[in-house]
Design a protein around this motif. Structure first.
Motif: not given
Length: 473
Positions: A128-136
């Motif tokens: 569920x955190x792929x999007x957040x980690x991609x942003x960083x």
């Protein structure tokens, strides 16, 4: 009964005290460990060490597996007495009986770990955190463009930029806050926190491996260590308090770890201390793994080209969004991570402390001995990994001619069992995502003298990472 190598170490204890307390350089622990294996074999005992338990070095994955398989319900990991002192004595009024998972044992550890295992170790939660980690990760890609010079080379302190990316990622995962670590006008707390974490890790081996004078009086190193931990705690809790204040009860799938703990346990102290431990040990470890992998890819252009083709097929445009489904298909990427961590694990060893008398390697080992697993040595032995000195990601691909069933306990960069690294799934996700983003955007080169590896404070290339990043079309 003692084996000949054990008798030899007892008779030459002065030599090892000279190593541990005198001229021995902490950054060369990897080389000392290898010499122990080469001179004494797969099981080496050191005893009579002032201020610390007897130590048993194991270089045999079969015996390591037996230790793990037979461990107690509440396994005792060799802890850092200095961090134990900080949590249970120096700042006891803050931590109380809820000290997190690091330097904690027994029922207190079990109680805390049972509350957070479901959140930290379930693949469906991590995804569920792929999007957040991609942003960083995109922020690091953008930062590389800003800091590289006219020859496309990044500054000597590039590792510090990777630390900033790691800190930003942890903040997003743990607290759902953006710190702006990679902004040109980043808050001074960003560098202050990174410096404190580096100081903490640099001083741990000094306090734990050399003669522990800090147990008698507050040495300058110990004072610096305590101040660093206070800085980490104060800055982290500042962000935790902000996150708690801004919490919404309108829960969705994309919750921070803090929110998930509160939703499951309704326990702000547990949530806060888990976030604190994540900041403490989740930044340097991940960032050094990424630095090592970028360096290895720069040295092995044919491997980097193969990885780029895999990534480009799944991410045809630089703007193509990364998803966990796409990451699952990046087999060569995962193989490159495994091979880097085999050859250069950021944490070179693991261990357990015997909680009862037992037999290891045919010898009676009493209760209270620290059993050390030096995976950095084992995973670079020909016996377990043929052509071990070569960077061969293909050895991990089942459809490759180089693939073989490796001993599952010959390379354990995240440990094993109940005390396995709690953040390993998040670390894997962070590493895979940022490498995919960087390789999709840049060709990575290195045009300087080859770097050795050392402990500083993780196992990392010894020297500035003067990498060249050439923008791909």
């Amino acid at each position: 009964m003692l084996c000949p190598m054990m008798r030899f170490l007892d008779q030459n204890l002065c030599l090892f005290w000279a190593i541990l307390g005198g001229d021995f350089q902490i950054e060369h622990i990897d080389k000392v460990s290898k010499k122990l294996y080469e001179k004494y074999g797969k099981i080496v005992k050191m005893q009579g060490l002032l201020g610390r338990p007897d130590m048993l070095f194991l270089f045999d994955p079969d015996e390591i597996e037996k230790v793990f398989r037979q461990e107690d319900t509440l396994p005792f990991r060799p802890s850092m007495p200095s961090l134990d002192y900080y949590k249970h004595v120096y700042r006891k009024e803050f931590f109380g009986d809820n000290c997190g998972i690091i330097a904690v044992h027994g029922d207190k550890w079990q109680n805390f770990r049972s509350k957070v295992n479901q959140i930290m170790l379930q693949p469906r939660v991590t995804r569920m955190y792929v999007k957040s980690i991609e942003t960083t990760s995109q922020e690091l890609v953008d930062r590389i463009e800003v800091i590289k010079n006219e020859k496309n080379q990044v500054p000597d302190d590039f590792l510090n930029e990777i630390h900033k990316w790691s800190l930003e990622s942890i903040a997003k995962i743990a607290l759902d806050v953006r710190l702006g670590c990679l902004d040109s006008d980043a808050h001074p707390d960003t560098q202050k926190l990174i410096n404190a974490i580096n100081t903490f890790f640099m001083n741990v081996p000094v306090l734990e491996l050399k003669i522990p004078f800090w147990k008698i009086w507050n040495t300058p190193t110990f004072k610096e260590y305590l101040n660093a931990l206070d800085t980490i705690r104060e800055i982290t809790l500042k962000h935790v308090d902000i996150a708690l204040h801004n919490l919404s009860q309108d829960y969705s799938d994309e919750l921070s770890v803090l929110q998930r703990v509160l939703k499951m346990e309704n326990d702000a102290k547990t949530a806060s201390n888990l976030a604190l431990d994540m900041f403490l040990v989740g930044i340097d470890t991940t960032s050094n793994a990424v630095a090592s992998m970028l360096y290895q890819l720069s040295l092995h252009q044919e491997k980097q080209a193969k990885l780029y083709e895999e990534i480009k097929n799944l991410l045809p445009y630089k703007s193509t969004q990364i998803s966990h489904e796409k990451l699952d298909q990046m087999d060569y990427l995962k193989a490159c991570v495994k091979e880097t961590m085999r050859m250069y694990p950021v944490v070179i060893g693991n261990g357990r402390c015997t909680t009862r008398d037992r037999v290891i390697g045919g010898y009676q080992i009493p209760k209270g001995v620290q059993v050390i697993f030096q995976h950095c040595v084992i995973s670079n032995l020909e016996e377990y990994f043929p052509r071990s000195g070569e960077f061969l990601p293909e050895r991990w691909l089942k459809n490759s001619e180089l693939f073989r069933n490796h001993h599952p306990f010959a390379s354990l960069p995240f440990g094993f069992g109940k005390r396995m690294c709690l953040g390993r799934r998040f670390a894997d996700l962070e590493i895979q995502t940022v490498i995919a983003k960087i390789v999709r955007n840049f060709k990575i080169e290195y045009h300087h003298g080859k770097l050795d590896y050392h402990i500083h404070p993780m196992y990392t290339p010894n020297g500035p990472l003067r990498l060249t990043f050439i923008r791909r079309q």
